[in-house]
Design a protein around this motif. Structure first.
Motif, mmCIF file in Angstrom:
data_model
loop_
_atom_site.group_PDB
_atom_site.id
_atom_site.type_symbol
_atom_site.label_atom_id
_atom_site.label_comp_id
_atom_site.label_asym_id
_atom_site.label_seq_id
_atom_site.Cartn_x
_atom_site.Cartn_y
_atom_site.Cartn_z
ATOM 1 N N CYS A 150 0.825 -1.218 0.000
ATOM 2 C CA CYS A 150 0.000 0.000 0.000
ATOM 3 C C CYS A 150 0.853 1.258 0.000
ATOM 4 C CB CYS A 150 -0.928 -0.007 1.220
ATOM 5 S SG CYS A 150 -0.050 0.036 2.804
ATOM 6 N N GLY A 151 2.165 1.078 0.264
ATOM 7 C CA GLY A 151 3.038 2.253 0.318
ATOM 8 C C GLY A 151 2.978 2.965 1.660
ATOM 9 N N GLY A 152 2.207 2.413 2.579
ATOM 10 C CA GLY A 152 2.031 3.051 3.892
ATOM 11 C C GLY A 152 3.315 3.193 4.683
ATOM 12 N N CYS A 153 4.289 2.311 4.427
ATOM 13 C CA CYS A 153 5.552 2.367 5.181
ATOM 14 C C CYS A 153 6.613 3.204 4.469
ATOM 15 C CB CYS A 153 6.075 0.960 5.470
ATOM 16 S SG CYS A 153 6.504 -0.005 3.990
ATOM 17 N N ASP A 154 6.308 3.651 3.249
ATOM 18 C CA ASP A 154 7.332 4.362 2.467
ATOM 19 C C ASP A 154 7.837 5.623 3.171
ATOM 20 O OD1 ASP A 154 7.005 2.477 0.539
ATOM 21 O OD2 ASP A 154 6.006 3.774 -0.923
ATOM 22 N N VAL A 157 1.305 0.306 8.412
ATOM 23 C CA VAL A 157 0.042 0.922 8.836
ATOM 24 C C VAL A 157 -1.056 -0.116 9.120
ATOM 25 C CG1 VAL A 157 0.507 3.085 7.624
ATOM 26 C CG2 VAL A 157 -0.741 1.261 6.435
ATOM 27 N N ILE A 158 -0.797 -1.378 8.791
ATOM 28 C CA ILE A 158 -1.837 -2.398 9.020
ATOM 29 C C ILE A 158 -1.859 -2.762 10.508
ATOM 30 C CG2 ILE A 158 -2.655 -4.722 8.442
ATOM 31 C CD1 ILE A 158 -1.136 -4.491 5.779
ATOM 32 N N CYS A 180 7.693 -7.346 6.824
ATOM 33 C CA CYS A 180 8.898 -6.628 7.259
ATOM 34 C C CYS A 180 9.400 -5.670 6.194
ATOM 35 C CB CYS A 180 9.974 -7.614 7.705
ATOM 36 S SG CYS A 180 9.512 -8.407 9.259
ATOM 37 N N GLN A 181 8.603 -5.473 5.154
ATOM 38 C CA GLN A 181 8.914 -4.442 4.159
ATOM 39 C C GLN A 181 9.073 -3.080 4.845
ATOM 40 O OE1 GLN A 181 9.857 -4.611 1.228
ATOM 41 N NE2 GLN A 181 9.532 -2.600 0.309
ATOM 42 N N ALA A 182 8.359 -2.892 5.952
ATOM 43 C CA ALA A 182 8.487 -1.643 6.716
ATOM 44 C C ALA A 182 9.929 -1.471 7.206
ATOM 45 C CB ALA A 182 7.518 -1.658 7.894
ATOM 46 N N TRP A 212 12.467 -2.742 5.715
ATOM 47 C CA TRP A 212 13.255 -2.491 4.496
ATOM 48 C C TRP A 212 13.265 -0.993 4.200
ATOM 49 C CZ3 TRP A 212 13.091 -0.302 -0.253
ATOM 50 C CH2 TRP A 212 14.080 -0.691 -1.174
ATOM 51 N N SER A 213 12.072 -0.374 4.243
ATOM 52 C CA SER A 213 11.978 1.077 4.020
ATOM 53 C C SER A 213 12.821 1.838 5.032
ATOM 54 C CB SER A 213 10.535 1.563 4.177
ATOM 55 O OG SER A 213 9.776 1.181 3.092
ATOM 56 N N GLU A 214 12.668 1.426 6.269
ATOM 57 C CA GLU A 214 13.372 2.120 7.356
ATOM 58 C C GLU A 214 14.891 2.046 7.153
ATOM 59 O OE1 GLU A 214 12.041 2.338 11.959
ATOM 60 O OE2 GLU A 214 12.921 0.458 11.327
ATOM 61 N N LYS A 215 15.358 0.837 6.768
ATOM 62 C CA LYS A 215 16.812 0.632 6.639
ATOM 63 C C LYS A 215 17.362 1.256 5.353
ATOM 64 C CE LYS A 215 20.425 -2.891 6.560
ATOM 65 N NZ LYS A 215 20.790 -4.303 6.606
ATOM 66 N N TYR A 216 16.718 0.926 4.224
ATOM 67 C CA TYR A 216 17.327 1.283 2.944
ATOM 68 C C TYR A 216 16.861 2.633 2.396
ATOM 69 C CZ TYR A 216 19.020 -3.492 3.104
ATOM 70 O OH TYR A 216 19.643 -4.652 3.505
ATOM 71 N N VAL A 217 15.649 3.081 2.745
ATOM 72 C CA VAL A 217 15.174 4.383 2.263
ATOM 73 C C VAL A 217 15.537 5.468 3.278
ATOM 74 C CG1 VAL A 217 13.177 5.748 1.517
ATOM 75 C CG2 VAL A 217 13.287 3.296 0.975
ATOM 76 N N HIS A 218 15.201 5.202 4.545
ATOM 77 C CA HIS A 218 15.427 6.225 5.579
ATOM 78 C C HIS A 218 16.793 6.094 6.253
ATOM 79 C CE1 HIS A 218 11.300 7.560 5.111
ATOM 80 N NE2 HIS A 218 10.959 6.281 5.086
ATOM 81 N N LYS A 219 17.554 5.056 5.848
ATOM 82 C CA LYS A 219 18.923 4.850 6.366
ATOM 83 C C LYS A 219 18.955 4.739 7.888
ATOM 84 C CE LYS A 219 20.375 5.581 2.101
ATOM 85 N NZ LYS A 219 20.262 4.427 1.234
ATOM 86 N N LYS A 220 17.919 4.071 8.413
ATOM 87 C CA LYS A 220 17.860 3.883 9.868
ATOM 88 C C LYS A 220 17.695 2.405 10.175
ATOM 89 C CE LYS A 220 15.392 8.094 11.082
ATOM 90 N NZ LYS A 220 13.984 8.421 11.295
#
Ligand SMILES: Cc1cc2nc3c(=O)[nH]c(=O)nc-3n(C[C@H](O)[C@H](O)[C@H](O)COP(=O)(O)O)c2cc1C
Length: 193
Positions: A50-54, A60-61, A100-102, A104-112
């Motif tokens: 859904c892109g909710g974690c982007d 968000v679920i 756990c895609q959330a 993935w976003s946190e690590k690779y997109v937000h670098k956290k």
């Protein structure tokens, strides 16, 4: 030392559960606090992309995965135990991993990435399948690739894998005490600082 363990088998008293119980016994004897999640009994919806974690790196679920996310964040060690179903981990395991895609976003997109904690994060993967582990060994290879992607995404930098083939019937792993002992020892070692 906090350890979380995922049982990805729906079969109560099955081979995955028996191996996992031994690993948990070893970890507890080493002094670890262990929480087991029987994925088949939980309410965890499949990832909806859904892109909710982007934007935030948070899913968000609202279901049982929220508690699992919190547990993953605070764990020092993570165990994944799954039967091989159609050449990879079970659907129950895969649904949890996809959510756990959330991370993935946190690590690779937000670098956290999830912080390593006081002991460093390590993992244990336990796989059991009915087919012989022949030269191609595709089921175990596919499951290993899926689990490795999961572990690295939640910032578990290294993991040990135990694979048992030719184990088909419920509880058949009991006929292989060496395997059960290997799982016990692996659990013990996992809980070492
Ligand atoms: C839906 C389904 C698919 C399966 N696919 C495979 C497979 O691709 N490769 C394999 O080695 N075993 C396969 N098996 C056999 C199981 O991995 C085996 O029975 C295993 O011991 C089950 O573990 P459990 O007792 O913890 O559930 C499959 C079993 C089921 C029910």
């Amino acid at each position: 030392m906090r350890i979380i363990a995922f049982n990805g088998s729906p079969r109560k008293g099955g081979n995955t559960q028996l191996l996992l119980e031994e690993a948990v016994r070893g970890a507890k004897e080493q002094g670890a606090e262990v929480t087991v999640y029987n994925l088949n009994t939980l309410n965890v919806r499949a990832c909806q992309n859904c892109g909710g974690c982007d934007d935030t790196g948070r899913c968000v679920i609202q279901d049982d995965m929220q508690a699992i996310h919190a547990a993953i964040r605070s764990a020092d060690r993570i165990i994944v135990a799954s039967p091989i179903f159609f050449f990879t981990v079970s659907a129950q395991t895969k649904i949890m991993i996809d959510r756990c895609q959330a991370f993935w976003s946190e690590k690779y997109v937000h670098k956290k990435p999830v912080p390593p904690g006081p002991f460093g994060r390590r993992g244990l993967l336990i796989l059991v399948g009915g087919m012989k582990r022949d030269a191609k060994n595709d089921g175990f290879k596919c499951a290993e690739a899926v689990a490795r992607a999961f572990f690295r995404t939640v910032n578990v930098q290294e993991h040990v894998t135990l694979e048992y083939g030719s184990v088909e019937k419920k509880g058949e792993i009991r006929e292989n005490p060496a395997a059960l002992n290997e799982a016990y020892e692996a659990g013990k070692k996992l809980a070492e600082i």
